[in-house]
Design an enzyme around this catalytic site. Structure first.
Site, mmCIF file in Angstrom:
data_model
loop_
_atom_site.group_PDB
_atom_site.id
_atom_site.type_symbol
_atom_site.label_atom_id
_atom_site.label_comp_id
_atom_site.label_asym_id
_atom_site.label_seq_id
_atom_site.Cartn_x
_atom_site.Cartn_y
_atom_site.Cartn_z
ATOM 1 C CE LYS A 121 -4.216 1.888 1.872
ATOM 2 N NZ LYS A 121 -3.848 3.270 2.035
ATOM 3 C CE LYS A 341 -3.114 2.661 6.791
ATOM 4 N NZ LYS A 341 -4.384 3.301 6.839
HETATM 5 S S1 IVH Z 1 -6.465 -0.886 -4.239
HETATM 6 C C1 IVH Z 1 -10.574 -0.915 -4.562
HETATM 7 N N1 IVH Z 1 -3.875 -1.090 -4.038
HETATM 8 O O1 IVH Z 1 -5.014 3.289 -0.924
HETATM 9 C C2 IVH Z 1 -9.785 0.130 -3.941
HETATM 10 N N2 IVH Z 1 -4.902 0.887 -3.271
HETATM 11 O O2 IVH Z 1 -7.572 3.329 0.812
HETATM 12 C C3 IVH Z 1 -8.646 0.464 -4.804
HETATM 13 N N3 IVH Z 1 -3.345 2.559 -2.421
HETATM 14 O O3 IVH Z 1 -7.265 5.177 -2.794
HETATM 15 C C4 IVH Z 1 -7.435 0.558 -4.051
HETATM 16 N N4 IVH Z 1 -1.506 1.396 -2.778
HETATM 17 O O4 IVH Z 1 -4.813 5.553 -3.195
HETATM 18 C C5 IVH Z 1 -4.943 -0.325 -3.805
HETATM 19 N N5 IVH Z 1 -1.601 -1.402 -3.948
HETATM 20 C C6 IVH Z 1 -2.662 -0.650 -3.732
HETATM 21 C C7 IVH Z 1 -2.559 0.650 -3.179
HETATM 22 C C8 IVH Z 1 -3.707 1.381 -2.953
HETATM 23 C C9 IVH Z 1 -2.006 2.541 -2.324
HETATM 24 C C10 IVH Z 1 -4.204 3.672 -1.981
HETATM 25 C C11 IVH Z 1 -5.118 4.191 -3.058
HETATM 26 C C12 IVH Z 1 -6.496 4.066 -2.512
HETATM 27 C C13 IVH Z 1 -6.260 3.908 -1.048
HETATM 28 C C14 IVH Z 1 -7.325 3.008 -0.468
#
Ligand code: IVH
Length: 692
Positions: A121, A341
């Site tokens: 993430k 997290k």
């Molecule tokens: S999946 C279906 N994958 O985290 C939701 N999100 O709280 C799509 N983010 O808005 C998100 N790394 O900005 C996904 N590998 C990752 C991610 C990621 C960072 C962020 C993204 C999203 C937020 C979700």
């Protein structure tokens, strides 16, 4: 070069440049040096400038950042851009699985087939990208999830975002690609032709290194620093002037393929994105069960500090696309994915006071004094509040309960205030009107408050001393802030020049100073008398003069005497130096007390060595050029760089001393002025001959 030749050369160059982009950003390999790559781009830009009819939106030259936009257009997302629910413990993760397993069984799908895909993430800013027939068309922010802002121009400046989809067929020779094709026939099928439309989502982020570099620049310029990379990434995306984004070295990871290209799993989406030329994360794992997800999470945790970018956890997602879809959405988050997290590098505490600190340029920074609290293993008792805008945004007051956050080596930051926990009668923070006995001012358009005469403030004097002896300036070992303070307070040191007059007998009597260390200190001070000119200039601590500018100044003037005598016009004529910086430098050298300081430094034996920039030749040495009007074959900055590379100088104003006025298309009043003074005027063709 005729039109046909230009067209062919352009195509070849683009292909070559795209190939190296793909190698570098997607496959993590490099076949040619950055310099060679730049050189290819340079040639392409030149041909495109001569044959603008061949310029296209997907050309690698289009990353520089065009004109500022009047405002952002809105873009409606084809499907909502969601967020993720957070879990913090293995138990919460298992609860999540239990909930989805129940649903999956009720769909009469075999729950045993549940596997997961785990990835990082990344702490950045979510973006959606649309490609039409393989060409990057639009990119937008998440906005409210349904409608985002069109930030296409800013995104174009990010090199890890392809402007044209990569044709995977071209690299099916690559071993890595062949292996993917063998193992994932659906992926091979999906990338077998360039789709009419494809939407890819991912995260714009900034590496820790770039973040530090940007903040170092800010600091040197006497500007407030950014709290964390995410703020810069987000801030740069929301700038109407794409040049800002271009200057910030942002990066992009793709993590989602929205369009149906026949893929069945999330893992395949990553692979398809990668093959189409997007940078995807290396650190990902398909997991058979949650045990494996937890293992991945722990491994990532161990590697976290060493990663070149900030992450705040791991995203675990049901790998099967069908099941993920069926699970649907609750609120704003998909049921089929969670953010696992890291235990927060956040903690809550109370603001005991808000104080104001002053930097060497006279900028006032409000700082929160906190009730000491452990944030991820480090005791934190202060957090920067940056400036008044930030205080207003947070609405933070003395007495407030707040969340403090510490990200990497970044300065602790207050991220949230609990208004309901605010004690009665608390008062808003106000910047002092008087600081160090002086009026505090805030210039229009600036976020920082300053005092008008920093050099008259004792605190600033100390800050300037720290800067003077710091690593990139005089680099005097063993002369930390505490010793500097004592030398100024208790010793005979009044200005930096006095340092070089210090004797052991001055230092040794200072409390707790051992004889040996006094001797060492004096030696390391004396050793630094011979100094390179750029360091010397930087050490002076002139407002807006960071290391780069110091090098430019040294390169242009060669000696301190010449720099001291430089006119505003001359300074302003230097590439990379604009009028604000030129004015600041000019004023600094006019100020009698600064003149005194330099005189004294030289008198005590400091010897800034004359400096020669690495030039190719000196055939324009001694000549001064004034440019007016537009040139066809190169930009003005480039023309300046070329003149300088041949040892020539540039000035903004025409005088009798001007050697040549280069008149391009639509020349301004400078041309008339030159004719009046009888200065030689040349056209672009003649100029090109001179700099060839
Ligand atoms: S999946 C279906 N994958 O985290 C939701 N999100 O709280 C799509 N983010 O808005 C998100 N790394 O900005 C996904 N590998 C990752 C991610 C990621 C960072 C962020 C993204 C999203 C937020 C979700």
């Amino acid at each position: 070069m005729n039109k046909q030749e230009a067209k062919e050369r352009i195509e070849k160059l683009r292909k070559e440049i795209n190939y190296h982009r793909y190698l570098y950003h997607v496959l993590d390999r490099q076949e040619i040096s950055d310099a060679a790559n730049d050189s290819l781009k340079h040639e392409l830009a030149k041909i495109e400038e001569r044959f603008p009819e061949f310029k296209t939106a997907d050309s690698p030259t289009q990353r520089v950042g065009g004109r500022p936009l009047p405002g952002f257009k809105k873009i409606k997302h084809g499907s909502p851009m969601l967020s993720l629910n957070d879990v913090f413990t293995e138990e919460e993760l298992r609860d999540w699985e239990e909930r989805i397993k129940k649903l999956v069984t009720s769909y009469q799908l075999p729950a045993t087939s549940l596997d997961y895909f785990a990835e990082l993430k990344v702490d950045g800013f979510a973006i959606s990208l649309i490609y039409e027939n393989g060409i990057f068309k639009t990119g937008s922010t998440r906005g409210d999830g349904k409608i985002g802002e069109d930030v296409t121009e800013n995104l174009k400046t990010i090199e890890s975002i392809p402007l044209r989809l990569h044709d995977p067929k071209e690299f099916s020779k690559e071993k890595e690609v062949r292996e993917i094709f063998k193992k994932f026939p659906r992926v091979r099928e999906a990338v077998s032709k360039i789709p009419g439309i494809i939407e890819v989502r991912g995260e714009v982020y900034m590496t820790k290194k770039s973040f530090e570099a940007v903040n170092k620049e800010q600091e040197k310029k006497g500007l407030p620093v950014f709290a964390n990379p995410r703020n810069i990434a987000a801030g740069s995306m929301r700038q109407l002037d794409p040049k800002v984004a271009a200057s910030r070295r942002l990066d992009f990871f793709a993590y989602d393929l929205v369009t149906d290209l026949g893929q069945k799993t999330h893992e395949e989406e990553h692979l398809i994105a990668k093959l189409f030329g997007f940078k995807t994360m290396d650190l990902v794992r398909r997991c058979d069960d949650l045990g494996e997800v937890m293992k991945f999470f722990r491994e990532v945790g161990d590697k976290r500090e060493k990663l070149p970018f900030l992450i705040d956890g791991v995203v675990a997602q049901v790998n099967s696309g069908d099941i993920f879809e069926r699970l649907g959405v609750v609120g704003k988050a998909p049921r089929g994915a969670v953010a696992l997290k890291f235990p927060g590098k956040e903690a809550t505490t109370v603001v005991e006071d808000i104080i104001v600190q002053i930097g060497r340029t006279g900028v006032l920074t409000p700082v929160a004094v906190l009730k000491p609290v452990d944030v991820g293993g480090v005791m934190v008792s202060r957090a920067t509040l940056h400036n008044m805008d930030e205080i207003k945004r947070l609405d933070v007051r003395s007495g407030d309960t707040v969340i403090v956050q510490r990200a990497g080596d970044v300065i602790p930051d207050i991220v949230k205030v609990f208004p309901n926990l605010r004690p009665k009668g608390s008062r808003e923070f106000r910047m002092p009107r008087i600081f160090c006995g002086q009026k505090v001012v805030r210039r229009e358009g600036e976020s920082a408050h300053k005092i008008l005469y920093p050099e008259r403030c004792k605190l600033v004097v100390h800050e300037k001393f720290y800067h003077f002896v710091s690593k990139h300036a005089f680099d005097i070992q063993g002369l930390g802030p505490k010793i500097v303070d004592r030398l100024i307070e208790e010793g005979p040191v009044k200005d930096p020049a006095d340092l070089f007059l210090l004797k052991e007998s001055d230092v040794a009597p200072l409390e707790r100073f051992a004889e040996k260390s006094a001797e060492n200190l004096i030696r390391s001070i004396q050793e630094k008398k011979e100094i390179e000119l750029p360091r010397f200039i930087y050490a002076l601590g002139i407002l807006h003069v960071g290391e780069e500018t110091a090098i430019d100044l040294a390169g242009n003037f060669g000696t301190l005497e010449k720099l001291e005598r430089a006119s505003f016009e001359k300074l302003n004529g230097i590439m990379n130096i604009g009028p604000v910086v030129a004015q600041s430098i000019y004023e600094w050298f006019q100020e009698p007390r600064n003149k005194e300081l330099i005189k004294k430094l030289l008198k005590v034996g400091v010897n800034p060595k004359s400096y020669k920039p690495p030039t190719t030749s000196h055939k324009l040495k001694g000549m001064t050029f004034v440019l007016t009007g537009g040139l066809e074959s190169m930009s003005r900055d480039e023309a300046k760089a070329r003149i300088r590379a041949w040892g020539g100088d540039i000035s903004e104003t025409v005088s009798k001393k001007t050697s040549y006025v280069v008149a391009g298309s639509d020349p301004g009043s400078k041309l008339k002025h030159a004719q009046k003074l009888g200065v030689k005027v040349i056209d672009e063709k003649e100029f090109l001959q001179l700099i060839r």
